[in-house]
Write an enzyme that holds these catalytic residues in place. Structure first.
Site: not given
Lengths: 480, 415
Positions: A44, A46, A48, A405, A440, A445
């Site tokens: 995730s 994160i 915390h 890109c 995309c 790219c």
């Protein structure tokens, strides 16, 4: 004296960096082509706050401390850590009671600035939250980051300070004759070592077996995720949104990413230990994510999905990290079972490991005179430089004006820099530059990056892979 | 930094951009065309099959030939091309666009801007197909690029998901290059591509087309090894027990195009659902000096249509520069049966050219354009399928003023 770290994930690389401060010989062995491709890649992301770790656990001990260390780490390693804050939402009184308990636990864990918010204040901050919300536990110190960037940055910094890295090399045996670490044997070499730090993530149990240490009780727990298009969903939320936790864990969240996208997930299912290589998503899992995420943020439009993925984390029967020196094998030190909040705790665990090694084995590490804690990230031109300065930069480096890109606006200069810093695969480019990470997903790219990799590394196109040796992209020439 | 000035600035040198540039330059204004790729033609350059230009040139060309024909026309008109230039930002106040290239930063001031950036492919990730994360899954455009330009085969045995034209073209292309194409799957109960491509690309090569079938799982370790397909009922739910395993190392996706509008979404209005630029029938956006055409507006079937619409944008931009007029415009609404329509507004006193895609097949129906109860246009009864756009031209004098009170409505009426 030589210390060998096995595993180049978040804890392995941060320990390598930490040990790199000292005048000692340190090496790290990683079986993948790059750092951070295991547990650290798909989670995730994160940082915390630390209110949900029960007192007395390693989690409680290292989570809030790790959280605080992230500011300095971000500054030194030039990585993105954004303190977006988190809300745990309650939709009824029963859940509100859980928030109150978490709040108290947070106070006990010394978490700063925690508050219980009422409906109106929550909706002022996050208008797209389900209006049925009654209260939230708000933790402003919670944050987000890109875990793989930390692994890459720590690797670069540790290498610059003399730590030796061996990627694409797999440990196949450990010589611990006489219950003492002696040698680490890989598929390529043998190394005489005195200490082994087992930071092998999902495979830490296998490494412990090789060292004849007692078994580490870990099993894989898979979590599936859905990533939404940053260009069309960015304003939906600004902080991390949790449901009220249950016995099943923290639940399915809605998370802003540092790249301004939105991440939904994770699911949570325990797997048999034999399935630790599984990274597959399932239709049930994806449906469950959508259903639960919409309970928090009803406006989520799943048609904006750009990618789905799954990650495994090592879960232990104690639901805690598995840390410390082996009592059986002298010189074998485990930093294993890095379940949630492993990412948050990692910087604190790296510091602790360094101290604990010296204490346990009666060592004294001396600081290197020329130690440099700083590392600079690959400079991203788009929107980060004035037009005048950009023009001057292109006069010096024409490749800074060549765009590869088109979604994330990554230049050839950035891709070449990633290759100079060790990228050899498409994913290594992606995780260092965010090329192919946009809406995309590499449609425009991938062929350009294949060409640049081939040119810079001198490999034929056929040899270039996404991430592991089996993931080749093209299968030979159409015409000779 | 380099500063340039031009009457008309075109962003994108594909068919729409070149059509616009040629049309504008022939009216005597100065034109600069900026392109992020090293050459003109856009995606046409990798479409080495034939079937292009039957309407526009009244001849059949391959994609690169079509691009070359258009590009040759631009050479006669004194249009300046800037290749390998990437749009960084627009300065709406000063009507200036800023580009980066390996030469440096360039500011181009213009009187009118034409945005013709084409489309991108929907990626695999957006389909929420469960399974392993593996290599060997390509969008059709990427597979086409690798095969036709990079001289590389995507794999040895392929399944194709989606029967859009590029999926069908790639089925044939890969077969001709020795890749075994086991099937083309289509989730709808009817094909997504042109009928002629079903015949020429699948039937002629004995490649099965499986309708109401989709990919429900991908498996492999590193590289794709197995694709699972399932049949769908009329509500697109998976019919249990219809799972079928295909051992392939390549999955090619032809699952739709999305207008490339992200770079400009903060500058002028786009449709939040289709993501196409919102334009009127003169191809004007909600900024009076900005025009747009081609696949960044809606996804067309034929490059010929794209070129026509580019020309319209070019004419309108010249008209704006020369006359500065900003006539009133009125909404065109989608009625029953209409899936996609270009355009969203009608400019009073102009000829109306409509491109309409029905939302589902009709065996016998007619297209009607009306304002309230006044019928402005009524087509001949015919069959309609979503894969084939209908093009309708209505003269300005046929359109009476009644629409000003409400709007123009297009609909497909079953017969």
């Amino acid at each position: 004296m030589r210390i060998c770290i096995i595993g180049g994930g978040i804890v392995g690389t941060l320990i390598a960096r930490q040990l790199g401060r000292f005048d000692i010989e340190v090496m790290l062995i990683e079986k993948e082509y790059d750092a951070g491709l295991g547990v650290s890649k798909a989670n995730s992301a994160i940082i915390h706050a630390g209110y949900d770790d029960e007192p007395g656990t390693y989690r409680a001990r290292f989570c809030s401390k790790g959280n605080m260390l992230y500011d300095e780490l971000a500054r030194q390693l030039d990585i993105e850590v954004v303190r977006v804050g988190s809300h745990v939402l309650a939709f009824n009184n029963e859940q509100r009671n859980v928030l109150n308990k978490l709040y108290q636990q947070g106070l006990n864990n010394n978490i700063r600035n925690l508050r219980i918010l009422e409906r109106d204040e929550i909706l002022d901050m996050e208008p797209n939250i389900n209006p049925d919300v009654v209260a939230s536990l708000y933790a402003p110190s919670a944050g987000i980051t890109e875990p793989w960037q930390i692994c890459i940055a720590a690797t670069e910094n540790a290498a610059a300070n003399g730590v030796e890295f061996h990627f694409n090399e797999e440990v196949i045996d450990i010589d611990a004759q006489g219950n003492k670490i002696r040698r680490v044997i890989t598929d390529k070499h043998e190394y005489q070592v005195d200490y082994v730090i087992n930071a092998a993530g999902l495979y830490a149990d296998r490494i412990a077996n090789m060292a004849k240490d007692v078994a580490i009780p870990i099993h894989p727990r898979i979590g599936e995720y859905i990533l939404l298009n940053k260009f069309t969903t960015a304003d939906l939320i600004h902080s991390i949104i949790f449901p009220t936790p249950s016995k099943m864990g923290k639940g399915i969240l809605v998370i802003p990413t540092v790249d301004k996208g939105i991440l939904l997930g994770p699911t949570s299912s325990d797997l048999n230990y034999r399935l630790k290589d599984l990274r597959a998503t399932s239709s049930e899992g994806l449906e469950q994510i959508v259903e639960n995420a919409k309970k928090l943020i009803p406006g989520i439009d799943i048609k904006e999905t750009v990618k789905t993925f799954a990650g495994c984390r090592p879960e232990t029967s104690q639901k805690d990290f598995y840390l410390g020196a082996s009592r059986k094998i002298y010189g074998f030190f485990n930093v294993a079972g890095m379940r949630s909040p492993g990412l948050t705790a990692a910087p604190a665990i790296a510091q602790w490991t360094c101290e604990e090694l010296q204490k346990t084995y009666n060592l004294k590490f001396n600081l290197k005179k020329d130690y440099n804690p700083y590392r600079k990230k690959i400079f991203h031109y788009y929107n980060n430089i004035s037009l005048e300065d950009y023009d001057k930069e292109i006069q010096r480096y024409p490749e800074a004006g060549r765009f590869v890109c088109v979604c994330n606006k990554i230049t050839e200069k950035e891709v070449i820099e990633a290759i100079k810093r060790g990228a050899t695969t498409l994913d290594a480019i992606k995780f260092r530059t965010r090329a192919m990470f946009g809406e995309c997903q590499g449609g425009f790219c991938t062929h350009k990056i294949l060409q640049i990799l081939s040119r810079e590394l001198g490999f034929p196109l056929e040899k270039i892979v996404y991430n592991n040796a089996k993931s080749y992209v093209v299968d030979g020439k159409v015409r000779k | 930094m380099n500063r340039l000035e031009t009457d008309i600035l075109v962003i994108g040198a594909g068919a729409a951009g070149m059509g616009a540039a040629i049309c504008a330059a022939n009216s005597g204004v100065s034109v600069i065309v900026v392109e992020r790729n090293p050459d003109a033609g856009g995606i046409l350059n990798q479409c080495i099959h034939n079937g292009f230009g039957l309407h526009y040139f009244k001849k059949e060309f391959t994609g690169p030939e079509f691009a070359y024909q258009l590009y040759s026309k631009t050479k006669e008109s004194g249009i300046q091309f800037l290749f390998n230039h990437f749009l960084l930002q627009l300065d709406l106040k000063n009507k200036t666009a800023i580009f980066a290239s390996e030469e440096g930063i360039k500011l181009i001031a213009c009187k009118a801007l034409i945005y013709t950036a084409g489309a991108r492919e929907r990626p695999f990730g957006s389909l929420l197909i469960p399974g392993d994360r593996v290599s060997g899954i390509f969008t059709a455009g990427v597979a086409q690029r690798l095969t036709n330009i990079e001289n590389r085969l995507p794999g040895t045995k392929a399944l194709i998901l989606g029967s859009g034209d590029i999926g069908l073209i790639m089925a044939r292309r890969l077969t001709l290059e020795g890749v075994e194409v086991v099937a083309v799957c289509e989730r709808m109960p009817y094909p997504g591509g042109l009928a002629r491509n079903i015949d020429q690309c699948l039937k002629d090569f004995g490649i099965p087309l499986l309708l109401s079938t989709t990919v429900t799982e991908v498996r492999g370790d590193g590289r794709l090894r197995e694709v699972i397909t399932s049949s769908l009922d009329e509500n697109y739910n998976i019919i249990e027990g219809t799972q079928r395993s295909w051992s392939v190392d390549t999955l090619v996706l032809s699952v739709g195009l999305v207008p490339s509008t992200t770079p400009i979404m903060d500058y002028f209005s786009i449709d939040s659902k289709s993501r196409g630029v919102i334009v009127d029938n003169c191809m004007r956006t909600d900024k009076d000096w900005i025009f747009s055409a081609g696949n960044c507006v809606i996804i067309y079937d034929l490059v010929d249509y794209v070129t026509y619409q580019g020309e319209m944008a070019g004419r309108s931009a010249v008209n704006y520069i020369k006359n500065g007029n900003n006539p009133a415009r009125y909404p065109i609404k989608k009625g029953n049966g209409v899936g996609v329509i270009n355009c969203s507004y009608y400019v009073e006193n102009s000829d109306l050219e409509l491109y309409i895609r029905v939302n589902k097949p009709k065996e016998k129906a007619k297209l009607v354009v009306r304002s309230d109860n006044t019928i402005i246009y009524e087509g001949k009864p015919s069959a309609f399928i979503p894969s084939e756009m209908v093009r309708v031209k209505i003269k300005a004098e046929k359109i009476d003023d009644s629409f000003k009170k409400s709007s123009l409505v297009t609909e497909i009426i079953d017969l």
